[in-house]
Each structure stands twice: as structure tokens, then as C-alpha cells.
Write an enzyme that holds these catalytic residues in place. Structure first.
Site, short mmCIF file in Angstrom:
data_model
loop_
_atom_site.label_atom_id
_atom_site.label_comp_id
_atom_site.label_asym_id
_atom_site.label_seq_id
_atom_site.Cartn_x
_atom_site.Cartn_y
_atom_site.Cartn_z
N GLY A 160 0.78 -1.22 0.00
CA GLY A 160 0.00 0.00 0.00
C GLY A 160 0.82 1.28 0.00
O GLY A 160 0.31 2.34 0.36
N SER A 161 2.09 1.21 -0.44
CA SER A 161 2.88 2.45 -0.42
C SER A 161 2.32 3.45 -1.44
O SER A 161 2.37 4.67 -1.20
CB SER A 161 4.36 2.16 -0.69
OG SER A 161 4.54 1.70 -2.00
N ASN A 162 1.78 2.95 -2.53
CA ASN A 162 1.16 3.89 -3.49
C ASN A 162 -0.12 4.49 -2.93
O ASN A 162 -0.41 5.67 -3.15
CB ASN A 162 0.87 3.17 -4.82
CG ASN A 162 2.11 3.10 -5.69
OD1 ASN A 162 2.56 4.11 -6.21
ND2 ASN A 162 2.69 1.91 -5.81
N ARG B 48 -4.71 -8.83 -9.32
CA ARG B 48 -5.69 -9.63 -10.06
C ARG B 48 -6.02 -8.96 -11.39
O ARG B 48 -6.05 -7.73 -11.46
CB ARG B 48 -7.00 -9.75 -9.27
CG ARG B 48 -6.93 -10.71 -8.11
CD ARG B 48 -8.17 -10.58 -7.27
NE ARG B 48 -9.37 -11.10 -7.92
CZ ARG B 48 -9.77 -12.37 -7.84
NH1 ARG B 48 -9.07 -13.25 -7.15
NH2 ARG B 48 -10.87 -12.77 -8.44
N LEU B 49 -6.26 -9.79 -12.40
CA LEU B 49 -6.72 -9.23 -13.67
C LEU B 49 -8.17 -8.81 -13.52
O LEU B 49 -8.96 -9.50 -12.89
CB LEU B 49 -6.63 -10.29 -14.77
CG LEU B 49 -5.27 -10.47 -15.43
CD1 LEU B 49 -5.34 -11.58 -16.46
CD2 LEU B 49 -4.81 -9.17 -16.07
N ILE B 50 -8.50 -7.67 -14.08
CA ILE B 50 -9.87 -7.17 -14.02
C ILE B 50 -10.63 -7.71 -15.23
O ILE B 50 -10.12 -7.66 -16.36
CB ILE B 50 -9.88 -5.62 -14.08
CG1 ILE B 50 -8.98 -5.03 -13.00
CG2 ILE B 50 -11.28 -5.07 -13.99
CD1 ILE B 50 -9.56 -4.96 -11.64
N ASN C 245 -3.75 2.29 -13.72
CA ASN C 245 -2.87 1.32 -13.08
C ASN C 245 -1.46 1.87 -13.04
O ASN C 245 -1.08 2.66 -13.89
CB ASN C 245 -2.90 0.02 -13.90
CG ASN C 245 -2.03 -1.08 -13.30
OD1 ASN C 245 -2.03 -1.31 -12.09
ND2 ASN C 245 -1.25 -1.76 -14.14
N HIS D 182 2.57 0.62 -13.00
CA HIS D 182 3.34 -0.59 -13.32
C HIS D 182 4.84 -0.28 -13.25
O HIS D 182 5.29 0.74 -13.79
CB HIS D 182 2.96 -1.09 -14.72
CG HIS D 182 3.64 -2.36 -15.08
ND1 HIS D 182 3.22 -3.59 -14.62
CD2 HIS D 182 4.74 -2.60 -15.82
CE1 HIS D 182 4.02 -4.53 -15.07
NE2 HIS D 182 4.96 -3.95 -15.81
C1 GRF Z 1 4.15 -1.27 -7.25
O1 GRF Z 1 5.51 -1.32 -7.56
C2 GRF Z 1 3.35 -1.37 -8.50
O2 GRF Z 1 3.99 -0.85 -9.63
C3 GRF Z 1 3.19 -2.85 -8.65
O3 GRF Z 1 3.06 -3.34 -7.34
C4 GRF Z 1 3.72 -2.48 -6.44
C5 GRF Z 1 2.73 -2.12 -5.37
O4 GRF Z 1 3.30 -1.57 -4.24
N1 GRF Z 1 2.10 -3.16 -9.56
P1 GRF Z 1 2.41 -0.94 -3.08
O5 GRF Z 1 1.42 -2.00 -2.60
O6 GRF Z 1 1.72 0.28 -3.61
O7 GRF Z 1 3.41 -0.60 -2.02
#
Ligand code: GRF
Length: 198
Positions: A11-13, A84-86, A100, A102
Site C-alpha cells: 500500500g505504499s502507493n 488480479r486481472l480485471i 494502473n 506498473h
Molecule cells: C508497485 O511497484 C506497482 O507498480 C506494482 O506493485 C507495487 C505495489 O506496491 N504493480 P504498493 O502496494 O503500492 O506498495
């Protein structure tokens, strides 16, 4: 707009979105132990673990997800580390309103373990991409990208963490831009008002 974030892990994003003041109203996880759920809890954001084992297949799961989002009046969705694929009906429902993040410079290294894929391939530069979600694998129109140079002594961890710092800037910026109506899609191209001349 009311945004939801779908998560699987750390969940860092999600945290970056919250800290950047993005209008996140709901967090959904398919994993009960996702640390992202704790982040939502601490931030006072409504959150829920939706158990895939309670559904017959991915379509049924995504139908439940769509219902949940509808009840919460969610207008746009971020997949932030969502593994998961949507399924197509959910993608179509949020066409142009689902993004998304990536950890590679797409279209290079789509799918799982993108950081390892880049290291194994031996590329010298990789990076992060934020893109709209379509029905393919990491194949939707690209909103933002930034390169990260690979160092000779990089491990998957060191490289992933530099890429993540980039993600934490690109993703909230994309949410704000879409939220403020500054982005439009023309075919495969995403046009951002901020980059237009004159
Ligand atoms: C991120 O690096 C994202 O690009 C990938 O999974 C990671 C998720 O990290 N799809 P977080 O859960 O947001 O920390």
C-alpha cells in the site's frame, strides 16, 4: 470525483495518494492481510476485504466489486499494486476512469515481476508507467512514464525501491490531472493539457 483504490499488498502507493490529498473514498483488497488495509484504516478511509473464495469465478467476483463501488458512488478507480486481472465488464464500466501503475517502461516487461524481468533481460534503463486500464495485460493508453537507470550492483529490492519513489510521484499527479479534467484519450494517445503548447 470520488476515487477508490484496489490493492493487494503493502500500500505504499495508496499512502502516496493519501499524502498528496487525492480524493480517495474507498479501498478494496482481495487479501485480508494486505498492509494497505491498515493504511486505509489509519487514514480514516472506508475499506473492505472482499474474499475471492466466496465467489464462483472472476466474473462473479468483479460483479460484487462493481456493486460495492456503485453503492459507494465511486466514479474512478486506481489499481495500486492490485495483483488480479480485471474482467472486461468491470474494465468497460470504468473505461477512461480506471488507471494502473506498473514498475517498468511499458510496453516492455508487462505482467508480474516486471523489475526482475528487466534485471534478467539486462536492460540499462527501466522505470515506472501510469496507464489507463483496458482489457489487455498492462496494455492501456499511457498517461505518464519516467525512466530509472539500472546500476551495476542493483538487486531486485534496490531497483524496485527506486522505481517506487517514482511511482509515488507519477500516480498522484495522474489522479489529480484526471480529477481536474486535464486529460483526454485520443485512440492510444493520452493528451494532457499541462503539456500542450500555446
Ligand atoms: C508497485 O511497484 C506497482 O507498480 C506494482 O506493485 C507495487 C505495489 O506496491 N504493480 P504498493 O502496494 O503500492 O506498495
Amino acid at each position: 470525483m470520488k476515487w477508490a483504490v484496489l490493492v493487494s499488498g503493502r500500500g505504499s502507493n495508496l499512502l502516496a495518494l493519501v499524502e498528496a490529498g487525492c480524493p480517495i473514498y474507498r479501498v478494496l483488497s482481495h487479501r485480508p492481510q494486505a498492509l494497505a488495509l491498515d493504511i486505509a484504516q489509519k487514514a480514516g478511509i472506508a475499506h473492505r476485504f472482499l474474499n475471492p473464495h466466496q465467489f464462483e469465478d472472476r466474473l462473479a467476483y468483479d460483479r460484487a466489486l462493481a456493486e460495492d463501488l456503485e453503492v459507494a458512488e465511486i466514479e474512478a478507480v486506481v489499481l495500486a499494486g492490485y495483483l488480479r486481472l480485471i474482467t472486461p465488464p468491470l474494465v468497460e464500466r470504468y473505461a477512461g476512469r480506471m488507471i494502473n501503475v506498473h514498475p517498468s517502461l511499458l510496453p516492455a516487461f508487462p505482467g508480474l515481476h516486471a523489475v526482475k524481468q528487466a534485471l534478467d533481460y539486462g536492460v540499462k534503463v527501466t522505470g515506472a508507467t501510469v496507464h489507463f486500464v483496458d482489457t489487455g495485460l498492462d496494455s492501456g493508453p499511457i498517461i505518464a512514464q519516467e525512466a530509472v537507470t539500472i546500476r551495476p550492483d542493483d538487486t531486485e529490492n534496490t531497483l524496485a525501491s527506486r522505481i517506487q519513489s517514482v511511482e509515488h510521484r507519477l500516480l498522484p499527479a495522474a489522479v489529480h490531472a484526471i480529477d481536474q479534467g486535464k486529460i483526454r484519450i485520443e485512440g492510444r494517445k493520452v493528451i494532457s493539457e499541462d503539456y500542450q503548447e500555446g
